[in-house]
Design an enzyme around this catalytic site. Structure first.
Site, mmCIF file in Angstrom:
data_model
loop_
_atom_site.group_PDB
_atom_site.id
_atom_site.type_symbol
_atom_site.label_atom_id
_atom_site.label_comp_id
_atom_site.label_asym_id
_atom_site.label_seq_id
_atom_site.Cartn_x
_atom_site.Cartn_y
_atom_site.Cartn_z
ATOM 1 N N TYR A 17 0.839 -1.198 0.000
ATOM 2 C CA TYR A 17 0.000 0.000 0.000
ATOM 3 C C TYR A 17 0.880 1.257 0.000
ATOM 4 C CZ TYR A 17 -2.919 3.666 2.086
ATOM 5 O OH TYR A 17 -3.555 4.856 2.355
ATOM 6 N N GLU A 39 -11.402 5.593 5.453
ATOM 7 C CA GLU A 39 -10.838 6.417 6.527
ATOM 8 C C GLU A 39 -11.876 6.655 7.628
ATOM 9 O OE1 GLU A 39 -7.813 7.184 7.002
ATOM 10 O OE2 GLU A 39 -6.793 7.236 5.080
ATOM 11 N N TRP A 47 -5.089 1.590 10.755
ATOM 12 C CA TRP A 47 -5.303 1.586 9.307
ATOM 13 C C TRP A 47 -5.079 0.188 8.739
ATOM 14 C CZ3 TRP A 47 -7.965 3.597 5.771
ATOM 15 C CH2 TRP A 47 -7.613 3.502 4.415
#
Length: 198
Positions: A17, A39, A47
């Site tokens: 990522y 988010e 995350w």
């Protein structure tokens, strides 16, 4: 020198990522909405937890299509609460539907959500030059302004800290450490970035 940002080293999924997505400036509506969903779901979580459930979110939320999501009803919400591939939080699930509605409202008013977001940056990414993770802020002047405005519009789970993470992810700011090879790459992408309406 030339080592990736330390935060991504916890998982191969994180590294991928970081190396392929994080910090690339975008004016793509699909991407902007996808990250708004993800988010917002992250609030209070890591995350990496959300990243590992990304495909689950894609399936559960109609491939991140806000036009389809706004049609979700009570039965849809009940089904999603029983879907282990996403965060089964009723408020977050309902906020995704609410945020999809407001996302489309902003598109209609400004021509695109990207145009609304980039207006806070005069259509150019901010290039930061942080040396350590401790230097990287949790919020910014822009994230305070945007989150305040979006809260007024009716968005949920998008406070200044979540907003700043969103800005980092989508390249509104380049927060790769200067020791990271991606800093230079994203700086170049930012230098050449030209939103589609310009």
């Amino acid at each position: 020198m030339n080592e990736p940002c330390p935060w991504c080293l916890a998982s191969p999924n994180y590294v991928k990522y970081h190396d392929e997505e994080w910090g690339i400036p975008s004016d793509d509506e699909q991407i902007l909405f996808e990250f708004l969903v993800l988010e917002s779901a992250q609030a209070g979580l890591s995350w990496l937890t959300i990243l590992n459930k990304r495909e689950g979110y894609r399936k559960a939320f109609a491939n991140f299509d806000p036009h389809k999501i706004i049609k979700f009803d009570d039965a849809s919400i009940a089904s999603l609460i029983n879907t282990p591939e996403i965060i089964r939080n009723r408020l977050k699930i309902k906020s995704t539907i609410t945020n999809a509605k407001h996302f489309l409202e902003i598109q209609k008013e400004y021509g695109s959500f990207a145009r609304y977001m980039w207006s806070y940056f005069d259509n150019k990414p901010i290039q930061n030059n942080w040396k350590t993770l401790a230097d990287v802020p949790a919020t910014s002047y822009q994230s305070d302004l945007i989150s305040k405005d979006m809260k007024k519009i009716g968005f949920k789970f998008f406070g200044s800290t979540i907003c700043y993470a969103y800005l980092q992810a989508l390249g509104f700011v380049n927060d790769h450490l200067i020791s990271c090879p991606r800093h230079k790459t994203c700086a170049e992408l930012g230098k050449n970035f030209l939103p589609h309406w310009l």
